[in-house]
Design a protein around this motif. Structure first.
Motif, short mmCIF file in Angstrom:
data_model
loop_
_atom_site.label_atom_id
_atom_site.label_comp_id
_atom_site.label_asym_id
_atom_site.label_seq_id
_atom_site.Cartn_x
_atom_site.Cartn_y
_atom_site.Cartn_z
N LYS A 167 0.47 7.17 -6.48
CA LYS A 167 -0.61 7.93 -6.78
C LYS A 167 -0.17 9.47 -6.49
CE LYS A 167 -4.42 7.26 -4.41
NZ LYS A 167 -5.14 6.67 -3.17
N GLN A 168 0.76 9.62 -5.31
CA GLN A 168 1.21 11.15 -5.08
C GLN A 168 2.11 11.59 -6.26
OE1 GLN A 168 3.06 10.57 -1.57
NE2 GLN A 168 1.34 10.08 -0.21
N ASP A 221 -7.60 2.49 -5.13
CA ASP A 221 -8.00 1.94 -3.72
C ASP A 221 -6.66 1.03 -3.38
OD1 ASP A 221 -8.72 0.63 -1.39
OD2 ASP A 221 -10.79 0.84 -1.71
N ALA A 222 -5.69 1.69 -2.55
CA ALA A 222 -4.62 0.72 -2.39
C ALA A 222 -4.77 -0.60 -1.85
CB ALA A 222 -3.42 1.75 -1.73
N ARG A 223 -5.65 -0.39 -0.84
CA ARG A 223 -5.70 -1.51 -0.08
C ARG A 223 -6.43 -2.70 -1.00
NH1 ARG A 223 -8.79 -2.36 4.19
NH2 ARG A 223 -7.51 -4.03 5.01
N GLU A 232 0.28 4.12 -2.85
CA GLU A 232 -0.17 5.36 -2.47
C GLU A 232 1.16 6.36 -2.65
OE1 GLU A 232 -2.48 6.56 -1.19
OE2 GLU A 232 -3.87 4.88 -0.45
N ARG A 233 2.18 6.06 -2.77
CA ARG A 233 3.49 6.79 -3.44
C ARG A 233 3.23 7.29 -4.95
NH1 ARG A 233 9.54 5.14 -2.55
NH2 ARG A 233 10.52 7.15 -2.99
N THR A 281 0.90 -0.99 0.13
CA THR A 281 -0.02 0.02 0.06
C THR A 281 0.85 1.22 0.02
OG1 THR A 281 -0.29 -0.24 2.28
CG2 THR A 281 -1.96 -1.05 1.12
N ALA A 282 2.08 1.26 0.80
CA ALA A 282 2.96 2.24 0.63
C ALA A 282 3.24 2.71 -0.65
CB ALA A 282 4.13 2.04 1.68
#
Length: 210
Positions: free
Chosen positions: A151-152, A161-163, A148-149, A144-145
């Motif tokens: 995405k950023q 949806d990372a999870r 999310e990274r 997930t990290a």
């Protein structure tokens, strides 16, 4: 964090011998076939051609054998994940390495994977296997990290949806089926990995010509 449980395995702290490793492999095959709870110490001993009492010279219990199989598996998984994250600042490159590392690791630990899938409710409820939840949490957080990274940085969709993506990909990667080894399919393991990565990053929708 390390998942190694050597400090808790009474009677099992000696350096692994060829005989010990053979017993672990036999037990793992039985656990995968019959389930951990459905396999007895006697059946393991019979498969090894020894008396049940002789098995206790190497392990103090059936749980100690399961412990060795599962901790070795998760140590291997996490070693690959940590290296993938350490080797690059690019989330896409990290995920590609995680996928390749996972595939190689799972091919070495098929019995352990099947044990987790078949007997997770049992293992997760036992205090001595508490490290399983910690390891699974680190695995999820690593995935997930990176998602999310991505995405950023704009590499991945902002609405991802990372999870959910992690759970979908984990279940695909962790299916212990023979086709993933390319048997009878004409596909190599690398081709299968490349196919999964292509589906993940590029999808199946045709792009309009520019």
């Amino acid at each position: 964090m390390t998942t190694s449980k050597k400090a808790t395995r009474s009677g099992a702290t000696a350096l692994p011998s060829e005989r010990r490793a053979h017993l672990v492999r036999l037990a793992g095959d039985l656990f995968a076939e019959k389930g951990f709870r459905g396999t007895t110490v006697r059946e393991i001993a019979d498969a090894a051609g020894i008396l049940s009492g002789s098995l206790y010279h190497h392990f103090d219990s059936k749980e100690s054998i399961g412990d060795e199989i599962l901790s070795a598996f998760l140590d291997d998984v996490l070693t690959g994940y940590r290296q993938a994250v350490r080797d690059t600042d690019d989330p896409r490159a990290a995920i590609e390495q995680i996928v390749r590392s996972s595939t190689a690791t799972l091919s070495r630990h098929r019995a352990a994977l099947t044990m987790l899938q078949n007997d997770w409710p049992y293992f997760s409820a036992q205090p001595r296997f508490g490290y399983l939840r910690k390891a699974m949490k680190e695995i999820e957080q690593t995935w997930t990290a990176q998602l999310e990274r991505g995405k950023q940085t704009g590499q991945f969709r902002a609405d991802l949806d990372a999870r959910l993506i992690y759970r979908l990909l984990r279940d695909i990667l962790w299916i212990p089926t023979s086709w993933r080894q390319g048997r009878g399919t004409g596909w190599s393991t690398d081709q299968i990995i490349d196919g999964l990565l292509g589906l993940l990053f590029d999808g199946i929708t045709a792009r309009a010509p520019e």
